[in-house]
Design a protein around this motif. Structure first.
Motif, mmCIF file in Angstrom:
data_model
loop_
_atom_site.group_PDB
_atom_site.id
_atom_site.type_symbol
_atom_site.label_atom_id
_atom_site.label_comp_id
_atom_site.label_asym_id
_atom_site.label_seq_id
_atom_site.Cartn_x
_atom_site.Cartn_y
_atom_site.Cartn_z
ATOM 1 N N PRO A 154 1.037 -0.951 -0.317
ATOM 2 C CA PRO A 154 -0.400 0.114 0.102
ATOM 3 C C PRO A 154 0.652 1.211 -0.028
ATOM 4 O O PRO A 154 2.111 1.569 0.866
ATOM 5 N N TYR A 207 -11.870 -8.442 -5.166
ATOM 6 C CA TYR A 207 -9.958 -7.963 -4.951
ATOM 7 C C TYR A 207 -10.113 -5.919 -4.739
ATOM 8 O O TYR A 207 -9.881 -5.001 -3.815
ATOM 9 N N THR A 211 -11.184 -3.719 -2.364
ATOM 10 C CA THR A 211 -9.826 -2.473 -1.757
ATOM 11 C C THR A 211 -10.574 -1.225 -1.562
ATOM 12 O O THR A 211 -10.261 -0.535 -1.023
ATOM 13 N N LYS A 215 -10.450 1.750 1.169
ATOM 14 C CA LYS A 215 -10.019 3.503 0.866
ATOM 15 C C LYS A 215 -11.161 4.201 1.329
ATOM 16 O O LYS A 215 -10.498 5.217 1.769
ATOM 17 N N VAL A 221 -5.606 -2.007 3.518
ATOM 18 C CA VAL A 221 -5.612 -3.343 3.319
ATOM 19 C C VAL A 221 -4.658 -3.687 3.538
ATOM 20 O O VAL A 221 -3.340 -3.933 3.138
ATOM 21 N N ILE A 229 -9.817 -11.055 3.459
ATOM 22 C CA ILE A 229 -9.223 -9.918 3.538
ATOM 23 C C ILE A 229 -8.980 -9.327 4.322
ATOM 24 O O ILE A 229 -9.445 -9.522 5.358
ATOM 25 N N ALA A 231 -7.961 -6.217 7.001
ATOM 26 C CA ALA A 231 -7.493 -5.186 6.827
ATOM 27 C C ALA A 231 -7.582 -3.800 8.427
ATOM 28 O O ALA A 231 -8.003 -5.389 9.684
#
Length: 365
Positions: A154, A207, A211, A215, A221, A229, A231
């Motif tokens: 990220p 994904y 994602t 965000k 993530v 997933i 996070a």
């Protein structure tokens, strides 16, 4: 070795003949009797130095140098002048249009030395330009590498790591964060309906969609594991409402499922459903691994408990379960249904969990 190319401009033919005879052995000489012819020669030949007389009809030497400067900025510019023109020439030098001036009549030794200085300047500028181009290319390549890198790590993590020294890169930070685990229920039998390539294609799309949701709620993530997933909210940037952000993110994840189901209903023959567990507490956030291989992660009992809570959602399609620590922060904005206290692996005491039903201002079905 290729001779250094010079353009000599003078409206008097005998001056051109004299210059050519003196310097043609050491330099490649082009000549012109006026500014327009000089521009034509420049456009059709490689010229690294222009030497021009100042006083010429139609176009003076300074006017010629001013005209060629935008089109041939790398070309070194010199001017020949009498003493009466010195003030004008000095102004041209100060404005950057002229490298050097030479008084007439020119002295061969002085002019040869000045030409050599011009050649050295041209070579230096050429090397500098090459180095700048190489540096620019390196920057472009580095930018491309960084853009590719943030697809694996990220962007927030990359920026945070670059700000740290080499010695502190493995130092973790204690933080209070909201942790979210989201898992597709019954994915193994679902994936058996697809080829391996189709499975990867679906997971990548899944994904990507999820994602973006994470965000949008200022989450990060941490990891993809199979169809799961992981996070975190507040790992790199602190927000006062991280608990609420995590819950809102979970609700939005559920809301995105219809579009995926619509696209894949013919392939899967059944709906995609997920289970989500959310918890809040202290974690260690930072880079884990060795000098050869590292990754950013969030670890601690809070993470383990979140995973246990998420595992409870098995058998309950599209269920969101939150811990008591989350509930205490969102109880005024989220409708829930309390479950009976239950044991989870790794905990000696029963824990409280709550099923998220929706937002407080939503109408009950």
């Amino acid at each position: 070795m290729e001779k250094f190319p010079i353009l000599y401009v003078d409206d008097e033919e005998h001056n051109l003949t004299s210059f050519t005879a003196t310097f043609r052995k050491d330099y490649k000489i082009h000549t012109a009797t006026n500014g327009n012819d000089a521009m034509e020669i420049l456009r059709n030949n490689v010229v690294k130095l222009v030497i021009t007389d100042q006083r010429m009809p139609e176009m003076t030497g300074i006017q010629l140098l001013e005209k060629l400067s935008p089109e041939f900025p790398e070309t070194i510019r010199m001017i020949l002048t009498g003493f009466s023109d010195i003030e004008v020439i000095i102004d041209a030098i100060n404005s950057g249009n002229v490298f050097r001036y030479i008084t007439k009549p020119w002295d061969e030794t002085e002019l040869r030395m000045t030409i050599e200085n011009a050649r050295q300047l041209f070579d230096l500028q050429a090397r500098n330009s090459a180095l700048m181009e190489e540096l620019h290319q390196k920057v472009v390549e580095q930018d491309q590498t960084l853009k590719l890198f943030v697809k694996y790590v990220p962007e927030q993590v990359v920026k945070n790591t670059l700000d740290k020294s080499q010695e502190s890169i493995f130092e973790g930070d204690l933080r209070n964060v909201a942790v979210l685990f989201c898992d597709i229920r019954g994915f193994t039998p679902l994936s058996e309906e697809l080829s391996p390539k189709e499975v990867v294609s679906f997971l990548n799309e899944y994904y990507q969609v999820m994602t973006e949701v994470v965000k949008q709620h200022n989450g990060l993530v941490i990891q993809f594991v199979g169809d799961e997933i992981f996070a975190a909210f507040g790992a790199l940037e602190y927000y006062q409402d991280n608990e609420a952000r995590a819950v809102f993110c979970a609700l939005k994840m559920i809301d995105t499922l219809p579009q995926l189901n619509l696209k894949y209903k013919e392939k899967f023959k059944k709906e995609i459903v997920i289970g989500i567990g959310i918890n809040y507490g202290e974690v260690v956030a930072g880079n884990l691994g060795s000098e050869d291989r590292i990754r950013y992660s969030v670890t601690g009992d809070t993470v383990n408990t979140t995973k246990r809570i998420e595992s409870i959602t098995k058998g309950h399609p599209n269920l969101i379960l939150i811990s008591d620590s989350i509930y205490q922060s969102v109880k005024n904005i989220i409708k829930v249904k309390a479950w009976d206290p239950l044991f989870v692996k790794g905990k000696k005491d029963k824990i409280l969990v709550y099923e998220v039903l929706g937002l407080q201002d939503e109408k009950q079905e």
